[in-house]
Each structure stands twice: as C-alpha cells, then as structure tokens.
Scaffold this motif. Structure first.
Motif, PDB file in Angstrom:
ATOM      1  N   LEU A 165       0.863  -1.191   0.000  1.00 42.82           N
ATOM      2  CA  LEU A 165       0.000   0.000   0.000  1.00 42.82           C
ATOM      3  C   LEU A 165       0.888   1.225   0.000  1.00 42.82           C
ATOM      4  CD1 LEU A 165      -2.536  -1.179   2.721  1.00 42.82           C
ATOM      5  CD2 LEU A 165      -2.762  -1.382   0.245  1.00 42.82           C
ATOM      6  N   SER A 166       0.641   2.153  -0.926  1.00 45.65           N
ATOM      7  CA  SER A 166       1.498   3.324  -1.089  1.00 45.65           C
ATOM      8  C   SER A 166       0.729   4.600  -0.790  1.00 45.65           C
ATOM      9  CB  SER A 166       2.052   3.392  -2.519  1.00 45.65           C
ATOM     10  OG  SER A 166       2.752   2.198  -2.832  1.00 45.65           O
ATOM     11  N   ALA A 181      -0.384   5.252   4.637  1.00 49.92           N
ATOM     12  CA  ALA A 181      -0.526   3.902   4.100  1.00 49.92           C
ATOM     13  C   ALA A 181      -0.954   2.904   5.164  1.00 49.92           C
ATOM     14  CB  ALA A 181       0.797   3.451   3.467  1.00 49.92           C
ATOM     15  N   VAL A 182      -0.565   3.145   6.423  1.00 45.51           N
ATOM     16  CA  VAL A 182      -0.955   2.233   7.502  1.00 45.51           C
ATOM     17  C   VAL A 182      -2.449   2.330   7.781  1.00 45.51           C
ATOM     18  CG1 VAL A 182      -0.662   1.712   9.958  1.00 45.51           C
ATOM     19  CG2 VAL A 182       1.343   2.114   8.512  1.00 45.51           C
ATOM     20  N   PHE A 183      -3.010   3.551   7.705  1.00 43.97           N
ATOM     21  CA  PHE A 183      -4.458   3.688   7.852  1.00 43.97           C
ATOM     22  C   PHE A 183      -5.188   2.843   6.802  1.00 43.97           C
ATOM     23  CE2 PHE A 183      -4.877   8.077  10.122  1.00 43.97           C
ATOM     24  CZ  PHE A 183      -4.837   7.427  11.350  1.00 43.97           C
ATOM     25  N   ALA A 184      -4.638   2.816   5.581  1.00 48.61           N
ATOM     26  CA  ALA A 184      -5.288   2.064   4.501  1.00 48.61           C
ATOM     27  C   ALA A 184      -5.292   0.561   4.761  1.00 48.61           C
ATOM     28  CB  ALA A 184      -4.595   2.359   3.175  1.00 48.61           C
ATOM     29  N   THR A 214       3.004 -11.468   7.953  1.00 51.08           N
ATOM     30  CA  THR A 214       3.908 -10.436   8.478  1.00 51.08           C
ATOM     31  C   THR A 214       3.497  -9.088   7.912  1.00 51.08           C
ATOM     32  OG1 THR A 214       5.550 -10.619   6.684  1.00 51.08           O
ATOM     33  CG2 THR A 214       5.837 -12.057   8.603  1.00 51.08           C
ATOM     34  N   VAL A 215       3.799  -8.023   8.669  1.00 51.50           N
ATOM     35  CA  VAL A 215       3.445  -6.671   8.228  1.00 51.50           C
ATOM     36  C   VAL A 215       4.582  -5.725   8.594  1.00 51.50           C
ATOM     37  CG1 VAL A 215       2.215  -6.118  10.380  1.00 51.50           C
ATOM     38  CG2 VAL A 215       1.649  -4.895   8.264  1.00 51.50           C
ATOM     39  N   GLU A 216       4.819  -4.755   7.720  1.00 49.11           N
ATOM     40  CA  GLU A 216       5.869  -3.757   7.959  1.00 49.11           C
ATOM     41  C   GLU A 216       5.418  -2.445   7.336  1.00 49.11           C
ATOM     42  OE1 GLU A 216      10.661  -3.077   7.053  1.00 49.11           O
ATOM     43  OE2 GLU A 216       9.681  -4.992   6.611  1.00 49.11           O
ATOM     44  N   GLY A 217       5.597  -1.348   8.064  1.00 48.49           N
ATOM     45  CA  GLY A 217       5.199  -0.058   7.512  1.00 48.49           C
ATOM     46  C   GLY A 217       5.895   1.095   8.205  1.00 48.49           C
ATOM     47  N   GLY A 218       6.095   2.161   7.451  1.00 46.50           N
ATOM     48  CA  GLY A 218       6.680   3.371   8.013  1.00 46.50           C
ATOM     49  C   GLY A 218       8.183   3.326   8.109  1.00 46.50           C
ATOM     50  N   VAL A 224       4.288  10.435   8.820  1.00 46.28           N
ATOM     51  CA  VAL A 224       3.182   9.677   8.234  1.00 46.28           C
ATOM     52  C   VAL A 224       3.774   8.641   7.273  1.00 46.28           C
ATOM     53  CG1 VAL A 224       1.227   9.823   6.644  1.00 46.28           C
ATOM     54  CG2 VAL A 224       1.485  11.520   8.470  1.00 46.28           C
ATOM     55  N   PRO A 225       3.436   7.359   7.453  1.00 49.28           N
ATOM     56  CA  PRO A 225       4.074   6.319   6.648  1.00 49.28           C
ATOM     57  C   PRO A 225       3.606   6.339   5.190  1.00 49.28           C
ATOM     58  CG  PRO A 225       2.397   5.364   8.049  1.00 49.28           C
ATOM     59  CD  PRO A 225       2.516   6.800   8.464  1.00 49.28           C
ATOM     60  N   ALA A 226       4.585   6.289   4.295  1.00 53.34           N
ATOM     61  CA  ALA A 226       4.278   6.309   2.860  1.00 53.34           C
ATOM     62  C   ALA A 226       4.036   4.914   2.305  1.00 53.34           C
ATOM     63  CB  ALA A 226       5.408   6.976   2.088  1.00 53.34           C
TER      64      ALA A 226
END
Length: 366
Positions: A165-166, A181-184, A214-218, A224-226
């Motif tokens: 997610l971008s 992107a994390v909100f999405a 697994t999940v990774e973000g930011g 704010v994570p892209a």
C-alpha cells in the motif's frame, strides 16, 4: 538378492541430506544399479530409472524426494510399546516412502506394453527445481509422502505474495498533508477477510484460506508512513491458479481502499512454479486399486486429501495420488519436520506390499 526396504531405510536415515543430497543420491544410485536398474542423474539432480516398454500404452511414475529439512536428527531404532520404530530425520519424510517405492519398483514385472519410471527429486523441501525440470508424460503418478497408508487424492496449493500500500509521507504534526498507508491497511484487511465470502468449498479440500503473516510499515516514528507491506499466505483449491489469485486479490483491495492509496500485490519471486492445488477423481482406477491394496496389506484403505502441499501438483492434471508410511503428525504432535520424526517398521513393509500389489495389478504382466 532381494530388496529389503527396512534394511535400505536403516542405511538411508543416517545419511544427512538436509544440507545437500550428494551422499544420499549416491546411495540411491548404487542401490538401483545393484538391483539391475540403469539409473541416470539429470542436470537438475533428479535420479531417474525405468523398467518396461520404451513406447508404452500404460506408464506409471513413482516420485518422491531425498532432501530433508534441518537440522539433521540422528538415526535410532527402538521398540516403543511393542512397536519397532526407526527414528531420525527423513525416516518418514520421505526416506520411508522411498524405501517402500523402491521395493515395488524392483518387484514389478511390467507387461509388454507397460512402463514404470522412478523419478526422485533433490530439493522438494525448498524450491522443487528438480520436479519442475522433469519431463514426464505418464498415465498415473504415485508420490511418496507420509500419509499413514491412506491414499491421498488431493492437496491444497500454496502461494505467497506481498501486498504493498502506497501513500505520501509527511510530518506527523500535519498528518492531513500526507496519505497514511498504515491507515489504509484497515480497509485492506477487511477486504482480505471477506475475500472468499460466497466461494463454494471444494468437495475434497474444503475452503481455501488466506492468512496475513507479516506486516511492515513506516520509516520514522514522527512521519506519516508512505508505505505498508503485508505478506499473505494462500492455501488454494482447484481451479484457482497463482496468476488468477494475484489478479483477484489486487482488485479486491483496490476496490476497498481510498483512491489516493496505491495498491500492488506481487507474488513472491521464485525460480519454479508455485505448488498449486490438485485433485484426482476418487473413482479413478489408480485410487481404487491402491486403496484396496493398502487395505489388504494392513493399512486403512482410506481415501482422503493430503494436508500439505507436494510436488504432486507438478504432475496434475494426470491422475496422481500421494501415499506412504509414516504420518505428518500424531496424537502427541508434529512428526515430520520435528525432532521426534519416526516411522513404524511394520508400516514401511505394509506400504511396500501395498505398492507392489497395486502396481502389479495396474501395469504388471499377467
């Protein structure tokens, strides 16, 4: 000299084949040659041998693998509650099935218009490059895996991919100036949960599953994570293919998240095709014959799906079954791939008898 599958298994289990299969492959080639076969090792490391007609009307293939998972577990032969047991890595996955297959391969005398091929692969536990390279055209396939002497006619496939997610990065003090992107991910997960709603379960395998793993973000705690990346595990059922799954999953998530969020779903890159789901008609002659032979040999005669992905999928849609001594798990817990891996000696002999009986009936001389 006759072939003793248990004696072979006692030689094979001590050979470590978790970090390379050269020594185990040598043992297999020497065993085949000493019993009159003419084995060859192809460029992919497969050991291939055949008996019978060069241009057969009926062709049956035996397949299993000689690699094992890590760590190597030493060989031990014990008696537990009256059961004679062989323990050690590969005892049931899949050197026990290999021993039973070899007994049948050596014993069968193919009819004048029949052929039996043995194709043993080197890396089933990793990428299946050996199985992917096999160029076989047979009428029936028997794949050796620990099934508890049940005849397994179907198995789910396994696909893996990463959903990306971008958004747009911005200062966390001004979140409205970016796209998070994390909100999405919240809406994406809702779409994933609902992905199989309304899909009919497969009559043999049940419903497909889709599991975030697994999940990774930011990139920073004040930003704010892209991007946000989520890895998904798919256990498929026929007729779904890897490509169709990829396209439909991406579309479902695209429809669920805001328009200003980019969506991409990419299957994990690998040099060989994913192990896709397969299903053989339970009324096929191969299934009925082997189930009856297993019952006569002291097995259950049960016909059921296999619970793990296997190289059998590379041989479908030709009729293929999975069969062998040993179990993936018992009432205590994991057996295959576990430190307590074992196979019952009596089951190795029962599997050898069942395969010999069934293959003799299917392709043997009258």
């Amino acid at each position: 000299m006759g072939f003793d599958p248990v004696a072979f298994l006692e030689r094979a289990v001590p050979v470590a084949s978790n970090d390379g299969v050269s020594e185990m492959r040598t043992l297999l080639v020497e065993t085949l040659a000493s019993h009159g076969a003419d084995p060859a090792v192809d460029d992919a490391g497969n050991v291939v041998a055949a008996r019978g007609a060069a241009d057969p009307e009926t062709h049956l293939v035996f397949n299993t693998h000689i690699d094992t998972v890590s760590p190597h577990v030493p060989f031990e032969r014990t008696t537990d509650a009256g059961d004679d047991v062989i323990r050690g890595r590969g005892s049931c996955d899949a050197k026990g099935p290999l021993a039973a297959i070899l007994a049948a391969f050596f014993a069968v005398e193919p009819a004048d218009d029949a052929r039996v091929t043995l194709a043993v692969t080197p890396d089933e536990e990793v990428l299946s490059t050996g199985a992917a390279a096999l160029d076989l055209d047979a009428d029936m396939y028997v794949v050796g895996e620990p099934t508890g002497l049940d005849v397994c006619t179907a198995a789910k496939g396994r696909f893996q991919g990463t959903l990306t997610l971008s958004g747009v990065a911005s200062h966390a003090a001004e979140p409205q100036s970016g796209v998070n992107a994390v909100f999405a991910l919240e809406r994406a997960l809702a779409a994933i949960r609902a992905f199989d709603d309304g899909r009919a379960a497969h009559p043999q395998l049940g419903a497909a599953t889709l599991t975030p793993t697994t999940v990774e973000g930011g990139a920073a705690t004040n930003q704010v994570p892209a991007t946000c990346e989520l890895v998904l595990d798919r256990r498929s059922v026929p007729p779904e293919t890897a490509a169709a799954f990829r396209d439909s999953l991406e579309t479902a998530v695209r429809d669920a998240v805001p328009d200003d969020v980019g969506v991409a779903f990419d299957l994990t890159e690998r040099p060989t095709p994913f192990l896709e789901a397969f299903a053989t008609d339970e009324d096929h002659e191969l299934v009925r014959t082997l189930a009856a032979a297993s019952d006569r040999a002291g097995g259950s005669g049960v016909v059921r799906p296999f619970t793990a992905a296997t190289e059998a999928s590379y041989f479908a849609p030709a009729p293929v079954v999975v069969f062998g001594p040993g179990v993936l798990a018992d009432e205590t817990g994991a057996v295959a791939h576990a430190d307590r891996e074992y196979v019952r000696v009596a089951d190795v002999r029962r599997a050898a008898d069942a395969l010999t009986d069934a293959v003799g009936e299917l392709v043997g001389a009258n």
